[in-house]
Design a protein around this motif. Structure first.
Motif, PDB file in Angstrom:
ATOM      1  N   LEU A   1      -7.731  -6.084  -0.876  1.00  0.00           N
ATOM      2  CA  LEU A   1      -7.032  -7.235  -0.303  1.00  0.00           C
ATOM      3  C   LEU A   1      -5.882  -6.752   0.574  1.00  0.00           C
ATOM      4  O   LEU A   1      -4.712  -7.013   0.319  1.00  0.00           O
ATOM      5  N   ALA A   2      -6.205  -6.002   1.595  1.00  0.00           N
ATOM      6  CA  ALA A   2      -5.201  -5.430   2.494  1.00  0.00           C
ATOM      7  C   ALA A   2      -5.489  -5.881   3.914  1.00  0.00           C
ATOM      8  O   ALA A   2      -6.611  -5.741   4.404  1.00  0.00           O
ATOM      9  N   GLY A   3      -4.474  -6.431   4.558  1.00  0.00           N
ATOM     10  CA  GLY A   3      -4.609  -6.859   5.943  1.00  0.00           C
ATOM     11  C   GLY A   3      -3.610  -6.152   6.830  1.00  0.00           C
ATOM     12  O   GLY A   3      -3.065  -5.103   6.464  1.00  0.00           O
ATOM     13  N   TYR A   4      -3.349  -6.731   7.973  1.00  0.00           N
ATOM     14  CA  TYR A   4      -2.412  -6.124   8.915  1.00  0.00           C
ATOM     15  C   TYR A   4      -0.960  -6.392   8.548  1.00  0.00           C
ATOM     16  O   TYR A   4      -0.056  -5.804   9.136  1.00  0.00           O
ATOM     17  N   HIS A   5      -0.712  -7.294   7.610  1.00  0.00           N
ATOM     18  CA  HIS A   5       0.650  -7.667   7.269  1.00  0.00           C
ATOM     19  C   HIS A   5       0.824  -7.781   5.758  1.00  0.00           C
ATOM     20  O   HIS A   5      -0.145  -7.971   5.019  1.00  0.00           O
ATOM     21  N   VAL A   6       2.064  -7.646   5.322  1.00  0.00           N
ATOM     22  CA  VAL A   6       2.431  -7.866   3.929  1.00  0.00           C
ATOM     23  C   VAL A   6       3.636  -8.804   3.908  1.00  0.00           C
ATOM     24  O   VAL A   6       4.331  -8.961   4.904  1.00  0.00           O
ATOM     25  N   TRP A   7       3.861  -9.408   2.759  1.00  0.00           N
ATOM     26  CA  TRP A   7       5.015 -10.277   2.579  1.00  0.00           C
ATOM     27  C   TRP A   7       6.037  -9.544   1.719  1.00  0.00           C
ATOM     28  O   TRP A   7       5.712  -9.062   0.634  1.00  0.00           O
ATOM     29  N   MET A   8       7.245  -9.449   2.226  1.00  0.00           N
ATOM     30  CA  MET A   8       8.295  -8.735   1.512  1.00  0.00           C
ATOM     31  C   MET A   8       9.378  -9.718   1.081  1.00  0.00           C
ATOM     32  O   MET A   8       9.984 -10.401   1.918  1.00  0.00           O
ATOM     33  N   ASP A   9       9.594  -9.824  -0.216  1.00  0.00           N
ATOM     34  CA  ASP A   9      10.666 -10.669  -0.723  1.00  0.00           C
ATOM     35  C   ASP A   9      12.010 -10.048  -0.357  1.00  0.00           C
ATOM     36  O   ASP A   9      12.183  -8.829  -0.411  1.00  0.00           O
ATOM     37  N   ILE A  10      12.965 -10.909   0.018  1.00  0.00           N
ATOM     38  CA  ILE A  10      14.285 -10.442   0.414  1.00  0.00           C
ATOM     39  C   ILE A  10      15.146 -10.224  -0.823  1.00  0.00           C
ATOM     40  O   ILE A  10      15.242 -11.113  -1.675  1.00  0.00           O
ATOM     41  N   PRO A  11      15.782  -9.057  -0.967  1.00  0.00           N
ATOM     42  CA  PRO A  11      16.606  -8.777  -2.145  1.00  0.00           C
ATOM     43  C   PRO A  11      17.784  -9.739  -2.258  1.00  0.00           C
ATOM     44  O   PRO A  11      18.246 -10.302  -1.258  1.00  0.00           O
TER      45      PRO A  11
END
Length: 492
Positions: free
Chosen positions: A413-423
């Motif tokens: 399940l890997a695409g061109y983008h990821v979602w990164m939660d903001i600390p």
């Protein structure tokens, strides 16, 4: 926050050069507005809050050398009046710019471009990591495209590709494309397929077929920025539906359909942008059941599905009579390769043909002939296999730098983008500008949000960077986020 007047949309050019216009009579921050200002931004990004747009314009002009160090900026009140902003908005922008080291204030004298700001931005400009654009990584696909194009030109049989055509696309193209998008649970007839000028064109067609002016459309809580733009252009109202780790929540969709009276839903069940969340088969069935219950239609955006092996059965396979299904080859090649696919229900086919003729007459047959040749030769599948491997490698690299982020455990399940939660301690606005000041481009804050709640994360696009830039960019982003926001302004 100040109101946006006409002057904000199109600020007039300064009547003098920056150095000519600067004068002692404009020094004090509470001075009365003058007829000539030392700086007026030439371009304000209206997708940003006004104070952030003002900071961005200031940074840009410093970087370009329009504002050399030591240049005195206009008084708060004068600039506010010129741009149609409130005094508090301009004051907030100046305070933030000061905190970021772009400007410095001198008591009783005014605000000046900081001495190091210009040189710092210039040095960073040459080492940019672009995490803002969702492009395919380079795996040699353009060379295969050049070879296929050369073969077509050598064949001498290109006249038919430029003939007058007002149809859905050439029959031989639709047949091959229908097979390319097929899965065990979804085998569309070529007769129901339209060749479009990219998936964005397909979205526009779908909206024109399904919606009337002022209609409400249900979308995921965070949604594709291109769909937001289309909805705004056509004056459709978007209502967000709650998401969880797999995407749109069926119970929430059920409730929103009942409350809103909406009958059209837009969703991206596979590698959703911006979050990369992907629905399993059970979730897709539950979404389909809700749509049937409310007699609603679905626009299913499946442009990234080819990156998963095996490709998931789309919701369109469960409810083909109430789904417009979209795919694209632009995500395999460059965005300029405008070859999209729309599959429409039989009952809507004539309306879809009419919309096609009205919007573009036809797609570009040459691009679909290239696609057909690459599919039949197996070259396209070779590219797709390489893209799957490279996207997994890049996602793993992101995991190495950010092990605390919740990415899908399943590596396919890997695409061109990821979602990164903001600390904690950061905001999306702060991260966007701090990262940009250090040569890292992120998606602008608020791009994906449908309501006013904003985003507690950011999409990081991993495909556009070369391998060396990706590693360096992720390392720099890790360094930025390892410090509190204020101290991060000075990260080298």
């Amino acid at each position: 926050m100040g109101s946006r007047k006409t002057s904000l949309m199109r600020p007039p050019a300064p009547s003098k050069t920056v150095m000519e216009a600067a004068s002692p009579k404009h020094a004090a921050n509470d001075a009365e507005p003058g007829s000539s200002l030392s700086w007026i931004p030439s371009n304000l990004n209206l997708t940003l809050p006004p104070y952030l747009a003002l900071i961005a314009a200031l940074e840009e002009d410093v970087r370009k050398g329009i504002l050399p160090h030591g240049t005195q900026l206009p008084p708060h009140r004068a600039l506010a009046l010129q741009l149609g902003l409130s005094l508090s908005t301009v004051s907030k922008a100046y305070r933030e710019a000061n905190a970021r080291g772009i400007v410095t204030g001198r008591v009783g004298q005014g605000t000046f471009v900081a001495r190091r700001a210009a040189s710092d931005m210039e040095s960073r400009a040459g080492r940019t990591a672009n995490f803002s654009v969702n492009l395919a990584p380079d795996v040699g696909q353009m060379e295969k495209l050049r070879m296929a194009m050369a073969e077509i030109m050598r064949s001498g049989d290109i006249d038919r590709l430029f003939a007058y055509d007002a149809g859905q696309g050439l029959r031989e193209h639709c047949a091959v494309l229908a097979e390319w998008i097929a899965t065990p649970g979804f085998r569309p007839s070529p007769d129901l397929l339209l060749a479009t000028n990219g998936a964005q064109h397909g979205l526009d067609l779908a909206l024109s077929i399904l919606c009337k002016p002022n209609d409400t459309i249900l979308v995921e809580q965070l949604t594709y920025v291109g769909f937001k733009a289309l909805a705004s252009l056509h004056r459709y109202s978007l209502t967000p539906v709650e998401m969880d780790a797999e995407g749109m929540v069926p119970e929430a969709l059920d409730q929103k359909l009942q409350q809103s009276g909406a009958r059209v839903v837009y969703a991206m069940p596979t590698l959703h942008t911006p979050t990369s969340r992907t629905m399993d088969a059970q979730r897709r069935q539950r979404i389909a059941d809700v749509l049937v219950k409310h007699d609603a239609m679905l626009i299913e955006d499946d442009v990234y599905a080819f990156l998963i092996n095996p490709k998931p059965d789309p919701i369109a396979g469960l409810i083909p009579d109430r789904t417009i299904y979209l795919a694209s080859l632009s995500k395999v090649f460059e965005l300029g390769f405008r070859a999209g696919i729309a599959v429409v229900p039989a009952a809507l086919l004539e309306r879809a043909r009419l919309a096609m003729r009205a919007s573009a007459w036809s797609a570009t047959p040459l691009l679909f002939e290239l696609s057909r040749k690459l599919i039949l030769s197996g070259e396209l599948e070779d590219v797709v296999v390489s893209l799957r491997k490279e996207t997994r490698r890049r996602a793993d690299l992101f995991r190495n730098f950010f092990p605390e982020q919740e990415l899908p455990q399943e590596r396919t399940l890997a695409g061109y983008h990821v979602w990164m939660d903001i600390p904690d301690g950061w905001t999306a606005d702060e991260l966007f500008f701090v990262a940009r000041n250090h040569g890292i481009l992120l998606t602008p804050p608020g791009s994906a949000a449908v309501d006013q709640n904003g985003e507690r994360g950011v999409r990081v696009c991993l495909g556009a960077c070369a391998a060396r830039e990706l590693d360096a960019g992720l390392g720099a982003l890790r360094q930025i986020l390892s410090r509190p926001p204020r101290s991060a302004f000075s990260v080298a």
